[in-house]
Design a protein around this motif. Structure first.
Motif, PDB file in Angstrom:
ATOM      1  N   MET A   1     -17.244 -19.772 -23.996  1.00  0.00           N
ATOM      2  CA  MET A   1     -18.540 -20.431 -23.967  1.00  0.00           C
ATOM      3  C   MET A   1     -19.158 -20.224 -22.586  1.00  0.00           C
ATOM      4  N   THR A   2     -20.379 -19.796 -22.549  1.00  0.00           N
ATOM      5  CA  THR A   2     -21.072 -19.526 -21.299  1.00  0.00           C
ATOM      6  C   THR A   2     -21.772 -20.794 -20.825  1.00  0.00           C
ATOM      7  N   ARG A   3     -21.595 -21.095 -19.546  1.00  0.00           N
ATOM      8  CA  ARG A   3     -22.289 -22.247 -18.979  1.00  0.00           C
ATOM      9  C   ARG A   3     -23.699 -21.853 -18.590  1.00  0.00           C
ATOM     10  N   ARG A   4     -24.615 -22.735 -18.856  1.00  0.00           N
ATOM     11  CA  ARG A   4     -26.001 -22.486 -18.462  1.00  0.00           C
ATOM     12  C   ARG A   4     -26.210 -23.029 -17.062  1.00  0.00           C
ATOM     13  N   ARG A   5     -26.964 -22.308 -16.301  1.00  0.00           N
ATOM     14  CA  ARG A   5     -27.290 -22.749 -14.952  1.00  0.00           C
ATOM     15  C   ARG A   5     -28.320 -23.853 -15.040  1.00  0.00           C
ATOM     16  N   LEU A   6     -28.109 -24.927 -14.293  1.00  0.00           N
ATOM     17  CA  LEU A   6     -29.083 -26.013 -14.256  1.00  0.00           C
ATOM     18  C   LEU A   6     -30.186 -25.665 -13.269  1.00  0.00           C
ATOM     19  N   PRO A   7     -31.407 -26.111 -13.557  1.00  0.00           N
ATOM     20  CA  PRO A   7     -32.503 -25.808 -12.619  1.00  0.00           C
ATOM     21  C   PRO A   7     -32.310 -26.547 -11.300  1.00  0.00           C
ATOM     22  N   THR A   8     -32.741 -25.926 -10.240  1.00  0.00           N
ATOM     23  CA  THR A   8     -32.662 -26.542  -8.916  1.00  0.00           C
ATOM     24  C   THR A   8     -33.763 -27.593  -8.801  1.00  0.00           C
ATOM     25  N   PRO A   9     -33.665 -28.500  -7.825  1.00  0.00           N
ATOM     26  CA  PRO A   9     -34.746 -29.483  -7.639  1.00  0.00           C
ATOM     27  C   PRO A   9     -36.107 -28.813  -7.423  1.00  0.00           C
ATOM     28  N   ASP A  10     -36.137 -27.694  -6.697  1.00  0.00           N
ATOM     29  CA  ASP A  10     -37.401 -26.996  -6.475  1.00  0.00           C
ATOM     30  C   ASP A  10     -37.956 -26.432  -7.783  1.00  0.00           C
ATOM     31  N   GLU A  11     -37.088 -25.886  -8.612  1.00  0.00           N
ATOM     32  CA  GLU A  11     -37.534 -25.347  -9.893  1.00  0.00           C
ATOM     33  C   GLU A  11     -38.065 -26.470 -10.791  1.00  0.00           C
ATOM     34  N   ARG A  12     -37.387 -27.637 -10.783  1.00  0.00           N
ATOM     35  CA  ARG A  12     -37.861 -28.776 -11.574  1.00  0.00           C
ATOM     36  C   ARG A  12     -39.225 -29.249 -11.059  1.00  0.00           C
ATOM     37  N   ARG A  13     -39.398 -29.283  -9.731  1.00  0.00           N
ATOM     38  CA  ARG A  13     -40.665 -29.717  -9.143  1.00  0.00           C
ATOM     39  C   ARG A  13     -41.780 -28.752  -9.541  1.00  0.00           C
ATOM     40  N   LEU A  14     -41.520 -27.443  -9.449  1.00  0.00           N
ATOM     41  CA  LEU A  14     -42.528 -26.459  -9.828  1.00  0.00           C
ATOM     42  C   LEU A  14     -42.864 -26.551 -11.316  1.00  0.00           C
ATOM     43  N   TRP A  15     -41.856 -26.823 -12.148  1.00  0.00           N
ATOM     44  CA  TRP A  15     -42.099 -26.978 -13.578  1.00  0.00           C
ATOM     45  C   TRP A  15     -43.000 -28.182 -13.829  1.00  0.00           C
ATOM     46  N   ARG A  16     -42.742 -29.298 -13.125  1.00  0.00           N
ATOM     47  CA  ARG A  16     -43.587 -30.485 -13.294  1.00  0.00           C
ATOM     48  C   ARG A  16     -45.026 -30.189 -12.878  1.00  0.00           C
ATOM     49  N   ILE A  17     -45.191 -29.416 -11.805  1.00  0.00           N
ATOM     50  CA  ILE A  17     -46.539 -29.059 -11.362  1.00  0.00           C
ATOM     51  C   ILE A  17     -47.231 -28.204 -12.427  1.00  0.00           C
ATOM     52  N   ALA A  18     -46.499 -27.247 -12.979  1.00  0.00           N
ATOM     53  CA  ALA A  18     -47.089 -26.357 -13.984  1.00  0.00           C
ATOM     54  C   ALA A  18     -47.427 -27.102 -15.278  1.00  0.00           C
ATOM     55  N   MET A  19     -46.658 -28.111 -15.620  1.00  0.00           N
ATOM     56  CA  MET A  19     -46.825 -28.820 -16.891  1.00  0.00           C
ATOM     57  C   MET A  19     -47.523 -30.169 -16.733  1.00  0.00           C
ATOM     58  N   ARG A  20     -48.124 -30.426 -15.584  1.00  0.00           N
ATOM     59  CA  ARG A  20     -48.693 -31.756 -15.331  1.00  0.00           C
ATOM     60  C   ARG A  20     -49.810 -32.132 -16.312  1.00  0.00           C
ATOM     61  N   ASP A  21     -50.508 -31.167 -16.873  1.00  0.00           N
ATOM     62  CA  ASP A  21     -51.594 -31.460 -17.804  1.00  0.00           C
ATOM     63  C   ASP A  21     -51.156 -31.404 -19.266  1.00  0.00           C
ATOM     64  N   ALA A  22     -49.919 -31.019 -19.520  1.00  0.00           N
ATOM     65  CA  ALA A  22     -49.440 -30.883 -20.897  1.00  0.00           C
ATOM     66  C   ALA A  22     -49.084 -32.258 -21.467  1.00  0.00           C
TER      67      ALA A  22
ATOM     68  N   VAL B   1     -41.408 -37.980 -21.706  1.00  0.00           N
ATOM     69  CA  VAL B   1     -40.660 -37.460 -20.571  1.00  0.00           C
ATOM     70  C   VAL B   1     -40.758 -38.462 -19.433  1.00  0.00           C
ATOM     71  N   GLU B   2     -39.589 -38.810 -18.890  1.00  0.00           N
ATOM     72  CA  GLU B   2     -39.582 -39.703 -17.746  1.00  0.00           C
ATOM     73  C   GLU B   2     -39.972 -38.908 -16.509  1.00  0.00           C
ATOM     74  N   PRO B   3     -40.934 -39.413 -15.757  1.00  0.00           N
ATOM     75  CA  PRO B   3     -41.318 -38.666 -14.551  1.00  0.00           C
ATOM     76  C   PRO B   3     -40.200 -38.728 -13.514  1.00  0.00           C
ATOM     77  N   GLU B   4     -39.916 -37.564 -12.925  1.00  0.00           N
ATOM     78  CA  GLU B   4     -38.928 -37.512 -11.856  1.00  0.00           C
ATOM     79  C   GLU B   4     -39.630 -37.764 -10.538  1.00  0.00           C
ATOM     80  N   PRO B   5     -38.965 -38.487  -9.640  1.00  0.00           N
ATOM     81  CA  PRO B   5     -39.604 -38.687  -8.330  1.00  0.00           C
ATOM     82  C   PRO B   5     -39.662 -37.367  -7.582  1.00  0.00           C
ATOM     83  N   ASP B   6     -40.717 -37.190  -6.812  1.00  0.00           N
ATOM     84  CA  ASP B   6     -40.834 -35.986  -6.008  1.00  0.00           C
ATOM     85  C   ASP B   6     -39.782 -36.006  -4.917  1.00  0.00           C
ATOM     86  N   PRO B   7     -39.183 -34.855  -4.620  1.00  0.00           N
ATOM     87  CA  PRO B   7     -38.207 -34.811  -3.527  1.00  0.00           C
ATOM     88  C   PRO B   7     -38.924 -35.061  -2.204  1.00  0.00           C
ATOM     89  N   PRO B   8     -38.171 -35.439  -1.184  1.00  0.00           N
ATOM     90  CA  PRO B   8     -38.820 -35.655   0.115  1.00  0.00           C
ATOM     91  C   PRO B   8     -39.471 -34.358   0.578  1.00  0.00           C
TER      92      PRO B   8
END
Length: 191
Positions: A1-22, A30-37
């Motif tokens: 079984m292949t493990r999937r790589r989890l997204p990094t905090p930066d990738e999650r932040r960029l995804w939230r920015i890209a999907m903010r209007d969706a 979807v529970e909003p994640e707090p922005d990293p410092p």
């Protein structure tokens, strides 16, 4: 079984920015994640005018106190510090893109910090050619603020030692609204 790589905090932040209007699908709130410092230097003001080009010392002139020779200014399209074959492939957009960042929707401060973090990570990870998407600007005819600022930020003393060259992207990769950035190789890496 292949493990999937989890997204990094930066990738999650960029995804939230890209999907903010969706809108989420029914039953999938979807529970909003707090922005990293913010990155270090977040509160520092960003220059909005072009700085004068650095002066290049004459031959035989002493180098700066750091003992390192000063780097020439970073000019889009210039491949002066690259071998001819790599330079030609870089100009034609034939180098494999090892990473990309999209600065759309960010303020200047956010974009500057995101770009600085991205270039540092790319250099640390040994990436060679990356794509920086700035956008083309407004439809009112003005050039985009990020489009004008990104080459200047890449030429700043904090990032310039890691950047070999920049080149406007080919149309397939974003054209005038994107830049190819050639990252220097780390000499201390043991690959």
């Amino acid at each position: 079984m292949t493990r999937r790589r989890l997204p990094t905090p930066d990738e999650r932040r960029l995804w939230r920015i890209a999907m903010r209007d969706a809108e989420p699908m029914p039953g999938r709130a979807v529970e909003p994640e707090p922005d990293p410092p913010p990155f270090p230097g977040y509160d520092e003001p960003i220059a909005t005018t072009l700085a004068p080009p650095p002066t290049v010392p004459a031959r035989g002139a002493p180098t700066p106190a750091s003992g390192r020779p000063s780097l020439p200014p970073l000019t889009p399209g210039s491949t002066a510090n690259i071998d001819r074959r790599t330079g030609d492939r870089f100009r034609r957009g034939e180098l494999e893109i090892d990473g990309r960042i999209d600065l759309h929707g960010m303020t200047q401060a956010q974009a500057h910090n995101a770009l600085a973090g991205f270039v540092h990570r790319a250099w640390n990870e040994g990436r060679r050619c990356v794509l920086v998407i700035t956008g083309k600007g407004s439809f009112t005819g003005g050039a985009g603020v990020l489009r004008q600022a990104a080459p200047r930020w890449l030429g700043d003393p904090a990032l310039r030692p890691m950047v070999l060259a920049i080149q406007p992207a080919r149309p397939k990769d974003g054209g005038d609204g994107a830049l190819y950035v050639l990252i220097k190789r780390r000499r201390d890496r043991k690959d």
